[in-house]
Scaffold this active site. Structure first.
Site, PDB file in Angstrom:
ATOM      1  N   GLY A 192       0.816  -1.206   0.000  1.00 17.84           N
ATOM      2  CA  GLY A 192       0.000   0.000   0.000  1.00 17.84           C
ATOM      3  C   GLY A 192       0.849   1.253   0.000  1.00 17.84           C
ATOM      4  O   GLY A 192       1.992   1.247  -0.472  1.00 17.84           O
ATOM      5  N   SER A 193       0.322   2.316   0.551  1.00 23.89           N
ATOM      6  CA  SER A 193       0.981   3.624   0.506  1.00 23.89           C
ATOM      7  C   SER A 193       1.972   3.791   1.653  1.00 23.89           C
ATOM      8  O   SER A 193       1.838   3.158   2.703  1.00 23.89           O
ATOM      9  CB  SER A 193      -0.069   4.735   0.595  1.00 23.89           C
ATOM     10  N   PRO A 194       2.976   4.664   1.473  1.00 24.87           N
ATOM     11  CA  PRO A 194       3.898   4.960   2.579  1.00 24.87           C
ATOM     12  C   PRO A 194       3.182   5.491   3.816  1.00 24.87           C
ATOM     13  O   PRO A 194       3.595   5.209   4.941  1.00 24.87           O
ATOM     14  CB  PRO A 194       4.832   6.012   1.971  1.00 24.87           C
ATOM     15  N   LYS A 195       2.096   6.252   3.623  1.00 30.03           N
ATOM     16  CA  LYS A 195       1.348   6.796   4.759  1.00 30.03           C
ATOM     17  C   LYS A 195       0.820   5.670   5.645  1.00 30.03           C
ATOM     18  O   LYS A 195       0.995   5.680   6.871  1.00 30.03           O
ATOM     19  CB  LYS A 195       0.194   7.664   4.255  1.00 30.03           C
ATOM     20  N   ILE A 196       0.168   4.686   5.046  1.00 34.03           N
ATOM     21  CA  ILE A 196      -0.365   3.560   5.819  1.00 34.03           C
ATOM     22  C   ILE A 196       0.774   2.658   6.271  1.00 34.03           C
ATOM     23  O   ILE A 196       0.718   2.059   7.347  1.00 34.03           O
ATOM     24  CB  ILE A 196      -1.396   2.773   5.000  1.00 34.03           C
ATOM     25  N   GLY A 197       1.832   2.579   5.473  1.00 36.35           N
ATOM     26  CA  GLY A 197       2.992   1.776   5.863  1.00 36.35           C
ATOM     27  C   GLY A 197       3.576   2.223   7.191  1.00 36.35           C
ATOM     28  O   GLY A 197       4.007   1.395   8.005  1.00 36.35           O
ATOM     29  N   GLU A 214       5.611  -3.234   1.083  1.00 33.80           N
ATOM     30  CA  GLU A 214       5.705  -2.978  -0.351  1.00 33.80           C
ATOM     31  C   GLU A 214       4.949  -1.686  -0.626  1.00 33.80           C
ATOM     32  O   GLU A 214       3.723  -1.669  -0.663  1.00 33.80           O
ATOM     33  CB  GLU A 214       5.122  -4.151  -1.140  1.00 33.80           C
ATOM     34  N   CYS A 252       2.160   0.726  -8.315  1.00 31.16           N
ATOM     35  CA  CYS A 252       3.303   1.288  -7.592  1.00 31.16           C
ATOM     36  C   CYS A 252       4.548   1.389  -8.462  1.00 31.16           C
ATOM     37  O   CYS A 252       5.458   2.152  -8.148  1.00 31.16           O
ATOM     38  CB  CYS A 252       3.586   0.450  -6.347  1.00 31.16           C
TER      39      CYS A 252
END
Length: 484
Positions: A192-197, A214, A252
């Site tokens: 997913g996104s870096p924010k949720i990561g 990822e 991505c």
């Protein structure tokens, strides 16, 4: 939510009991489960393609290329190679440790949580699931609520094919993910996104749980027209395919922006326009080959990126938006400001900025002003430029003279670095991703060196110094009393 909490707790309890029973450590069991995934995809190809069309407007050919085909190959490779992957690796120990023996065995982490993404909801769910099973884990898969039809298919169909005591699927949104992350897992795999990561990593830190993240980023494409002019038509098709031909830029590893010398930019744009039409017709909105934007939130996000007056002024092709039909027209920008939001946020959609430079070598400096991307693409036959890209930039991968194809190659690791991700998977790397490599050393009681033990003296200190240097001849002389 209380019912969901109970469901999660019961699922965890059953999966942990199953893992403790040792059933998942059997290679026969692992192959059977992976084979069942293969059969599930083969048996339900039409249902899967329909779900992907309903969720994202994906054409069945695109769906097979990017999702079903990937899973079928992943399963086949895992079944064929699992025996080799699982063999203990014997280590050649330094003479210093003789007569001890050493090896490394791959053991499963235990109970794994896989959080998949909406843009490739089948492959990004089943690909890591296969890796986790191959390594011998029990797995809970949380599919994405943003691809509801694909998620419902997985939740309904996986239990009909796989061992339900070892492999479970849970549907739901962020509230369900929050409940899952409140529990202790032996490994978490997130796409997913870096924010949720960052949220995933913070939750995992509470239990010191290892993670594979990822993520994504702005994947640049360098076009060195001086050295690839003979093949420029192929270059243009690959760029167009890498931007609009795979989930309409919602990937991505999609081409995020192009770097090219200013003198050649008009030519590239003039070639991209008819290429887009050859792919999607005069009216891409009605094309059956262009995936749609996932939902209104993402249409609004893309609209916001284009709303900057400076970005509006850079549009040289496309730009129209139909929120009700979840449509953003394939759009080309020429030199939007580098400080604009669109040049500092992963676009994740059908908008292609073309950034011009005086000399193509300057593209490296622009790439390095941004967080490390998941991929860098470069169309060039200049070996010096290739060397500079490899040595002066950092990214999850570098692909020369193609785009996105590295994702399909299970002989190479797939993963990011920095903000584009942590860890890697695909092929053998998936097996390693979900395995703990345990060091095994078997010593001998037949030989004991007094230099290991107190009381200490100069002889023992000299012995230890020589041992660390592996100066074996001097050690022999020392032990014979011939050298001090």
């Amino acid at each position: 939510m209380e019912a969901m909490k109970e469901t999660v707790e019961e699922s965890l309890r059953e999966m942990r009991e199953t893992f403790a029973s040792g059933r998942t450590r059997s290679l026969k069991w692992r192959k059977a489960q992976i084979g069942a995934i293969y059969e599930m995809v083969k048996d339900n190809e039409d249902k899967i393609c329909n779900a992907l069309f309903q969720d994202l407007g994906k054409h069945s050919t695109e769906a097979f290329r990017d999702e079903l085909g990937v899973v079928l190959r992943t399963a086949t490779v895992a079944i064929n190679c699992l025996d080799k992957w699982a063999v203990p690796k014997h280590s050649k120990l330094p003479l210093l440790f003789y007569p001890a023996k050493g090896k490394v065995i791959s053991e499963p982490y235990g109970t794994v949580l896989v959080l998949s993404s909406w843009n490739f909801p089948i492959s990004l769910s089943l690909d890591p699931l296969i890796g986790a099973i191959a390594a011998g884990n029990t797995v809970l898969l949380k599919s994405s609520e943003l691809s509801p039809n694909a998620s419902a298919f997985l939740a309904k169909t996986i239990p009909a094919y796989l061992d339900t005591k070892a492999i479970k699927v849970i549907e739901g949104g962020p509230d369900v993910a929050t409940i899952l992350l409140q529990h202790q897992w032996d490994k978490i795999f997130f796409t997913g996104s870096p924010k949720i990561g960052r949220i995933i990593m913070a939750a995992a830190a509470q239990h010191l749980t290892p993670v594979t993240l990822e993520l994504g980023g702005k994947c640049p494409t360098i076009v060195d027209h001086h050295t690839i002019s003979k093949n420029i038509k192929s270059v243009v098709k690959r760029i167009a395919g890498g931007k609009w031909g795979s989930c309409n830029g919602q990937a991505c590893i999609s081409v995020d922006y192009v770097l090219i010398e200013k003198s050649f930019a008009p030519t590239l744009i003039d070639m991209l326009k008819p290429t887009i039409k050859s792919f999607f017709g005069e009216n891409p909105k009605e094309s059956g080959c262009l995936s749609r934007i996932a939902n209104k939130h993402h249409v609004q996000r893309l609209s916001r990126l284009l709303s900057d007056p400076r970005v509006q002024a850079s549009i040289v092709y496309g730009g129209s938006i139909d929120e009700d039909k979840l449509y953003v027209e394939p759009t080309i920008l020429l030199d939007p400001p580098l400080d604009s939001e669109i040049m500092n946020e992963e676009i994740f959609g059908p908008i292609l900025p073309i950034i011009t430079v005086r000399d193509i070598q300057e593209s490296i400096g622009i790439i390095n002003t941004k967080p490390k991307p998941l991929a860098i693409y470069a169309f060039t036959n200049d070996e010096n430029l290739k060397t500079r890209i490899l040595s002066e930039t950092s990214s999850g991968s570098v692909t020369f003279n193609d785009v996105m194809i590295q994702y399909m190659c299970d002989a190479l690791p797939f993963g990011g670095v920095g903000e584009s991700g942590i860890g890697r998977y695909h092929g053998k790397y998936s097996f390693d991703c979900f395995s703990h490599e345990k060091a095994i050393m078997e010593g001998s009681l037949g030989m004991d060196l007094e230099a290991r033990y107190p009381p200490w003296n100069n002889f023992k200190l000299t012995f230890i110094r020589l041992a660390f240097r592996e100066a074996y001849f001097k050690l022999i002389l020392l032990m014979l009393g011939l050298k001090r």
